[in-house]
Enzyme design. Sequence first.
Site, PDB file in Angstrom:
ATOM      1  N   GLU A  35       0.878  -1.162  -0.050  1.00  0.00           N
ATOM      2  CA  GLU A  35       0.173   0.111  -0.086  1.00  0.00           C
ATOM      3  C   GLU A  35       0.983   1.369  -0.179  1.00  0.00           C
ATOM      4  OE1 GLU A  35      -3.095   1.454  -0.385  1.00  0.00           O
ATOM      5  OE2 GLU A  35      -3.590  -0.463  -1.189  1.00  0.00           O
ATOM      6  N   HIS A  37       3.668   1.810  -1.649  1.00  0.00           N
ATOM      7  CA  HIS A  37       3.975   2.022  -2.942  1.00  0.00           C
ATOM      8  C   HIS A  37       2.558   2.755  -3.658  1.00  0.00           C
ATOM      9  CE1 HIS A  37       7.008  -1.107  -2.340  1.00  0.00           C
ATOM     10  NE2 HIS A  37       7.703  -0.172  -2.788  1.00  0.00           N
ATOM     11  N   LYS A 150       9.130   7.397   4.076  1.00  0.00           N
ATOM     12  CA  LYS A 150       9.941   6.184   4.771  1.00  0.00           C
ATOM     13  C   LYS A 150      11.310   6.096   4.661  1.00  0.00           C
ATOM     14  CE  LYS A 150      10.137   1.640   5.611  1.00  0.00           C
ATOM     15  NZ  LYS A 150      11.001   1.158   4.845  1.00  0.00           N
ATOM     16  N   GLN A 154      16.994   9.077   1.579  1.00  0.00           N
ATOM     17  CA  GLN A 154      17.068   8.863   0.260  1.00  0.00           C
ATOM     18  C   GLN A 154      16.142  10.177  -0.468  1.00  0.00           C
ATOM     19  OE1 GLN A 154      16.268   5.172  -1.765  1.00  0.00           O
ATOM     20  NE2 GLN A 154      14.006   5.747  -1.910  1.00  0.00           N
ATOM     21  N   SER A 186       6.848  -2.322   4.289  1.00  0.00           N
ATOM     22  CA  SER A 186       8.021  -2.556   3.776  1.00  0.00           C
ATOM     23  C   SER A 186       8.123  -3.907   2.966  1.00  0.00           C
ATOM     24  CB  SER A 186       9.376  -2.355   4.680  1.00  0.00           C
ATOM     25  OG  SER A 186      10.517  -2.835   4.144  1.00  0.00           O
ATOM     26  N   SER A 187       8.837  -3.836   1.888  1.00  0.00           N
ATOM     27  CA  SER A 187       8.887  -5.096   1.048  1.00  0.00           C
ATOM     28  C   SER A 187       9.555  -6.274   2.256  1.00  0.00           C
ATOM     29  CB  SER A 187       9.793  -5.030  -0.006  1.00  0.00           C
ATOM     30  OG  SER A 187       9.209  -4.026  -0.932  1.00  0.00           O
ATOM     31  N   ARG A 188      10.755  -5.770   2.897  1.00  0.00           N
ATOM     32  CA  ARG A 188      11.645  -6.351   3.733  1.00  0.00           C
ATOM     33  C   ARG A 188      10.728  -6.990   4.952  1.00  0.00           C
ATOM     34  NH1 ARG A 188      15.834  -2.713   1.997  1.00  0.00           N
ATOM     35  NH2 ARG A 188      17.206  -3.911   0.890  1.00  0.00           N
TER      36      ARG A 188
HETATM   37  P1  AMP Z   1      11.499   0.390  -2.403  1.00  0.00           P
HETATM   38  O1  AMP Z   1      10.547  -0.558  -3.465  1.00  0.00           O
HETATM   39  O2  AMP Z   1      11.520  -0.112  -1.191  1.00  0.00           O
HETATM   40  O3  AMP Z   1      12.766   0.911  -3.275  1.00  0.00           O
HETATM   41  O4  AMP Z   1      10.639   1.675  -2.464  1.00  0.00           O
HETATM   42  C1  AMP Z   1      10.171   2.555  -3.528  1.00  0.00           C
HETATM   43  C2  AMP Z   1       9.427   3.811  -3.301  1.00  0.00           C
HETATM   44  O5  AMP Z   1       8.286   3.482  -2.227  1.00  0.00           O
HETATM   45  C3  AMP Z   1      10.361   4.556  -2.320  1.00  0.00           C
HETATM   46  O6  AMP Z   1      10.127   6.119  -2.465  1.00  0.00           O
HETATM   47  C4  AMP Z   1       9.866   4.388  -0.906  1.00  0.00           C
HETATM   48  O7  AMP Z   1      10.172   5.588  -0.064  1.00  0.00           O
HETATM   49  C5  AMP Z   1       8.636   4.283  -1.097  1.00  0.00           C
HETATM   50  N1  AMP Z   1       7.989   3.566   0.065  1.00  0.00           N
HETATM   51  C6  AMP Z   1       8.430   2.416   0.586  1.00  0.00           C
HETATM   52  N2  AMP Z   1       7.614   2.085   1.594  1.00  0.00           N
HETATM   53  C7  AMP Z   1       6.764   3.046   1.707  1.00  0.00           C
HETATM   54  C8  AMP Z   1       5.729   3.208   2.849  1.00  0.00           C
HETATM   55  N3  AMP Z   1       5.435   2.374   3.778  1.00  0.00           N
HETATM   56  N4  AMP Z   1       5.082   4.416   2.826  1.00  0.00           N
HETATM   57  C9  AMP Z   1       5.179   5.434   1.762  1.00  0.00           C
HETATM   58  N5  AMP Z   1       6.346   5.189   0.626  1.00  0.00           N
HETATM   59  C10 AMP Z   1       6.994   4.121   0.978  1.00  0.00           C
END
Ligand code: AMP
Length: 282
Positions: A35, A37, A150, A154, A186-188
């Site tokens: 959610e 993303h 988040k 970055q 988080s994906s993690r």
């Molecule tokens: P990632 O796929 O983890 O590299 O994240 C891609 C984008 O989604 C980055 O701009 C992250 O900051 C954002 N993102 C990841 N998790 C969240 C979250 N829980 N809430 C808002 N944005 C997020």
Amino acid sequence: MATELRLIHTIAELRSALAGPLRPAFVPTMGKLHEGHLALVREARRHGRPVVTSIFVNRLQFLPHEDFDRYPRTLARDVELLRGTGCDLVFAPDEAELYPEPQVFKVAPPPALADILEGEFRPGFFTGVCTVVLKLFECVQPAVAVFGRKDYQQLQVVHAMARQFALPVEVIGMPTVREADGLAMSSRNDYLSADERRDALALPAALRRLAGCAREPAGVAPLERELLQGLAGRGWGPDYLTLRRRRDLQPPSEAERLGGEPLVALGAARLGTTRLIDNVEC
Ligand code: AMP
């Protein structure tokens, strides 16, 4: 209603799909979408432009011992999630497409911003991030790019890069989307065992506590140490837990801390083999 959504794997195909008059709004991701993303994609939609989401696990931003190989790759599921969010194009290049030869030209962000916090514990991380973001911007040519707060540092680094290179893109930062119990999505998070998932709340709880005490006259250094030790005592491997100025992520002076300077409590810690990061503005 489901929108027509195109899945594109090559830069050439992407460029021809984006040949229209409007430059797109862009959401770069590494996939395993949640959610958080999707909220970025919905924000991108608001700009009345074609919306491009990229899905690419960027080897350049992982250290050799980190989780590049086991990072979840769920493209079919991600595409399904993007249907109905208003995303028009999914750009999912493979490594040979984005890095057909070793990427020896790199973007070196300033150490004052990129070698602290995340950059201290993940050396080279922001070079990898800046390099892929600049390259993706060159592929997509967005007018707007949406990132999550988040990943607070970055977002700062990308903002600074866009400003310094006069990139013709408006960088937007969106609030962190959380699970019902307060854990930042988080994906993690999928790496966590059931026990770890319960204990994972200790990180946002510590950050809320630090943010809540940010303006205490007595200072926060002892509390930062106490919270770090508290996490370590519960079996975490904390990297940092600290109160910083929002504008440059440097420690605030006492006058700034007590005088209303916008601050943010930032933390990163390993729980088992999973590294979590989070932050709370205050
Ligand atoms: P990632 O796929 O983890 O590299 O994240 C891609 C984008 O989604 C980055 O701009 C992250 O900051 C954002 N993102 C990841 N998790 C969240 C979250 N829980 N809430 C808002 N944005 C997020």
